[in-house]
Design a protein around this motif. Sequence first.
Motif, PDB file in Angstrom:
ATOM      1  N   CYS A 362      45.461  24.866  18.016  1.00 52.94           N
ATOM      2  CA  CYS A 362      45.271  24.328  16.490  1.00 52.94           C
ATOM      3  C   CYS A 362      46.337  24.483  15.588  1.00 52.94           C
ATOM      4  O   CYS A 362      46.879  25.720  15.561  1.00 52.94           O
ATOM      5  CB  CYS A 362      43.922  25.174  16.055  1.00 52.94           C
ATOM      6  SG  CYS A 362      43.554  24.956  14.292  1.00 52.94           S
ATOM      7  N   ILE A 363      46.765  23.736  14.453  1.00 51.57           N
ATOM      8  CA  ILE A 363      47.797  23.894  13.816  1.00 51.57           C
ATOM      9  C   ILE A 363      47.343  24.049  12.307  1.00 51.57           C
ATOM     10  O   ILE A 363      48.031  24.040  11.292  1.00 51.57           O
ATOM     11  CB  ILE A 363      48.533  22.809  13.738  1.00 51.57           C
ATOM     12  CG1 ILE A 363      48.104  21.393  13.390  1.00 51.57           C
ATOM     13  CG2 ILE A 363      49.757  22.914  15.041  1.00 51.57           C
ATOM     14  CD1 ILE A 363      49.202  20.290  13.155  1.00 51.57           C
ATOM     15  N   ARG A 364      45.889  24.401  12.191  1.00 48.32           N
ATOM     16  CA  ARG A 364      45.144  24.896  10.979  1.00 48.32           C
ATOM     17  C   ARG A 364      45.431  23.733   9.894  1.00 48.32           C
ATOM     18  O   ARG A 364      45.758  23.978   8.679  1.00 48.32           O
ATOM     19  CB  ARG A 364      45.605  26.103  10.372  1.00 48.32           C
ATOM     20  CG  ARG A 364      45.644  27.412  11.692  1.00 48.32           C
ATOM     21  CD  ARG A 364      44.165  28.004  11.570  1.00 48.32           C
ATOM     22  NE  ARG A 364      44.319  29.068  12.222  1.00 48.32           N
ATOM     23  CZ  ARG A 364      44.021  29.107  13.747  1.00 48.32           C
ATOM     24  NH1 ARG A 364      43.554  28.124  14.494  1.00 48.32           N
ATOM     25  NH2 ARG A 364      44.090  30.362  14.303  1.00 48.32           N
ATOM     26  N   CYS A 365      45.387  22.485  10.101  1.00 48.72           N
ATOM     27  CA  CYS A 365      45.444  21.699   9.191  1.00 48.72           C
ATOM     28  C   CYS A 365      44.098  21.111   8.501  1.00 48.72           C
ATOM     29  O   CYS A 365      44.157  20.774   7.068  1.00 48.72           O
ATOM     30  CB  CYS A 365      45.756  20.201   9.759  1.00 48.72           C
ATOM     31  SG  CYS A 365      44.748  19.467  10.801  1.00 48.72           S
ATOM     32  N   GLY A 366      43.056  21.509   8.812  1.00 44.49           N
ATOM     33  CA  GLY A 366      41.820  21.551   8.022  1.00 44.49           C
ATOM     34  C   GLY A 366      41.162  20.131   8.358  1.00 44.49           C
ATOM     35  O   GLY A 366      40.206  19.870   7.515  1.00 44.49           O
ATOM     36  N   ALA A 367      41.883  19.197   9.134  1.00 38.80           N
ATOM     37  CA  ALA A 367      41.175  17.917   9.030  1.00 38.80           C
ATOM     38  C   ALA A 367      39.557  17.840   9.442  1.00 38.80           C
ATOM     39  O   ALA A 367      39.039  16.784   9.114  1.00 38.80           O
ATOM     40  CB  ALA A 367      42.172  16.779   9.953  1.00 38.80           C
ATOM     41  N   CYS A 421      41.667  15.642  14.729  1.00 34.74           N
ATOM     42  CA  CYS A 421      42.321  16.462  15.091  1.00 34.74           C
ATOM     43  C   CYS A 421      43.823  16.060  15.513  1.00 34.74           C
ATOM     44  O   CYS A 421      43.914  15.156  16.661  1.00 34.74           O
ATOM     45  CB  CYS A 421      41.814  17.500  16.311  1.00 34.74           C
ATOM     46  SG  CYS A 421      42.629  18.844  16.698  1.00 34.74           S
ATOM     47  N   PRO A 422      44.691  16.527  14.845  1.00 33.88           N
ATOM     48  CA  PRO A 422      45.938  16.010  15.269  1.00 33.88           C
ATOM     49  C   PRO A 422      46.655  16.458  16.760  1.00 33.88           C
ATOM     50  O   PRO A 422      47.551  15.914  17.165  1.00 33.88           O
ATOM     51  CB  PRO A 422      46.863  16.523  14.001  1.00 33.88           C
ATOM     52  CG  PRO A 422      46.298  17.627  13.658  1.00 33.88           C
ATOM     53  CD  PRO A 422      44.864  17.291  13.600  1.00 33.88           C
ATOM     54  N   VAL A 423      46.011  17.606  17.266  1.00 35.43           N
ATOM     55  CA  VAL A 423      46.598  18.108  18.334  1.00 35.43           C
ATOM     56  C   VAL A 423      45.466  17.860  19.498  1.00 35.43           C
ATOM     57  O   VAL A 423      45.520  18.455  20.603  1.00 35.43           O
ATOM     58  CB  VAL A 423      46.807  19.611  18.368  1.00 35.43           C
ATOM     59  CG1 VAL A 423      48.228  19.891  17.664  1.00 35.43           C
ATOM     60  CG2 VAL A 423      45.855  20.430  17.754  1.00 35.43           C
ATOM     61  N   ILE A 425      42.296  18.756  20.005  1.00 41.31           N
ATOM     62  CA  ILE A 425      41.307  19.543  20.461  1.00 41.31           C
ATOM     63  C   ILE A 425      39.990  18.827  20.721  1.00 41.31           C
ATOM     64  O   ILE A 425      39.568  18.156  19.945  1.00 41.31           O
ATOM     65  CB  ILE A 425      41.315  20.759  19.744  1.00 41.31           C
ATOM     66  CG1 ILE A 425      42.672  21.312  19.570  1.00 41.31           C
ATOM     67  CG2 ILE A 425      40.192  21.912  20.427  1.00 41.31           C
ATOM     68  CD1 ILE A 425      42.691  22.433  18.609  1.00 41.31           C
TER      69      ILE A 425
HETATM   70  S1  SF4 Z   1      41.872  19.361  12.755  1.00 40.28           S
HETATM   71 FE1  SF4 Z   1      42.554  20.198  14.861  1.00 40.28          FE
HETATM   72  S2  SF4 Z   1      44.319  21.203  14.271  1.00 40.28           S
HETATM   73 FE2  SF4 Z   1      43.405  20.711  12.324  1.00 40.28          FE
HETATM   74  S3  SF4 Z   1      42.250  22.761  11.791  1.00 40.28           S
HETATM   75 FE3  SF4 Z   1      40.794  21.207  13.171  1.00 40.28          FE
HETATM   76  S4  SF4 Z   1      41.049  21.883  15.118  1.00 40.28           S
HETATM   77 FE4  SF4 Z   1      42.755  22.599  13.999  1.00 40.28          FE
END
Ligand code: SF4
Length: 517
Positions: A362-367, A421-423, A425
């Motif tokens: 997670c890069i904590r983008c909040g999407a 999620c940009p990564v 997950i």
């Molecule tokens: S969308 Fe993915 S990267 Fe962004 S906060 Fe949620 S889990 Fe983290």
Amino acid sequence: MSTGPKQSHDNGLHPELLPPDDPDAIYHNGHRLDHAEGVSRPMRSKPEPQPRGARVHGNRPIDQAEAAGRFIAAPEHEKMHDERLWDLRQKRDREMHGIEEWEELRSLASAIKEHTLTHLDQYLEQFEANARANGIHVHWARDAAEHNRIVHGILRDHGAKSLIKSKSMLTEECGFRPYMASVGIEVVETDLGERIQQLDNEDPSHVVVPAVHKLRTDVAQVFARTIGADPNNSDVHYLAEAQREANRPLILAADAGMTGANFVVAETGTFVVCTNEGNADLSANVPKLHIASIGIEKIIPRLEHLAVFVRLLSRSALGSPMTQYTSHFRGPRQGGEMHVVLTDNGRSARLGLAEFWTSLKCIRCGACMNTCPVYRRSGGLSYGATYSGPIGLIIDPTFNAHKYSNLPFASSLNGSCTNVCPVKINIHEQIYAWRRELVKRHEVPFVKKAAMKAAGELLSRPAAYRAAIAAADFALAHLPRFVAYNGLNAWGRHRENPHPPKQTFHSWHHANRGGKQ
Ligand code: SF4
């Protein structure tokens, strides 16, 4: 809905300050969506009181549904929150569609994180060696308590009594501000949203926009109470200016500054902080002592990998191509000192959880929060935990599976979080996996467990199932309402059952198709 043609903002104004005929504006049901309430039209004369977050009673399981119910019962807040976050989601979509290789970027980001997390020790040691060579002091903290002690030690050694700090979810995990208060060190948040939350004695409700659950009128009340602003003036420009006037002298006089980090580069021994207010740069550059508090999962191997994440981060978070500031910290400035506290706080244990370790990407983008229908309508504080929304549902139980045992059930499992999620997950699958895990650990309420067991028994016996359906239809049609709608039926509190059919599908099939399958 119309999004209008894309145009460059030639007048240099932030999009929220553009005129009403802004071609970039997004409309919904004839109303323009402005995620920061940039339009300063007056609100109704008697402001709706701000609903507060979950009630926390020691280690008792957080009742997210109860807090969400209170948030939903405040219609102005619920509507504003829902629209504001959906606006961010739509802006994210527009930005995403502008990048042909978006899916390749997501896959690449996910692969880089996977590689790094599976070689974490190696990259952390590489970072440490390179950072030390750059003149940075590197510390290791096993948990929250050690993190707080280390930072306190550094401040004490410098005789520091005040600290300015930019937003960092890791310090929220560590209970950093209460700890600093207990040792007599004043902490001042420099991020506007986070400062609002600090002054209101609330936690951040979102990882990117910490005060997103508040109306302008709520902020006006907080500032009136704490910095002497006009309680009747909720104009956003007035409020921002009032805060700047109050905070700037504290920033200039601070003894030390603290930041988090979005990315840590092993090959260069440097770290990167992304903000939109430039507040991390104030925290890092005004005082001579800079401490960076960093979770060990923030590491990436090479500088070239940064480009992948920087392209994804702000687009996913706010639907903007880039954060206003992407600051690289390479070492202490002349005459200054820089410390990095690499903190585990449960991360290496999470790395060992077969079904949940990829949450460390997670890069904590909040999407995932912005798109989640449950989060948008219940507010981040209803989760009663450091992390809210879909990512919170899978991270929080790794800290305390009992206290956060209700959270994985606050999801419709629609999978939208996973899609944005940009990564990459697999968030909704991990939420589902947590439900199974919590049942195994006997961490679900007795009523739910008994009901699920009974349902399992029933569904495995066709004759009993048919008899139960017929009995339920009869009960719904003939028994008094309270039999079906009572305190034990949480589902029925906000919903109506459909009218029972005169005939079940099974009996219709039997009568019309002769029982043939
Ligand atoms: S969308 Fe993915 S990267 Fe962004 S906060 Fe949620 S889990 Fe983290």
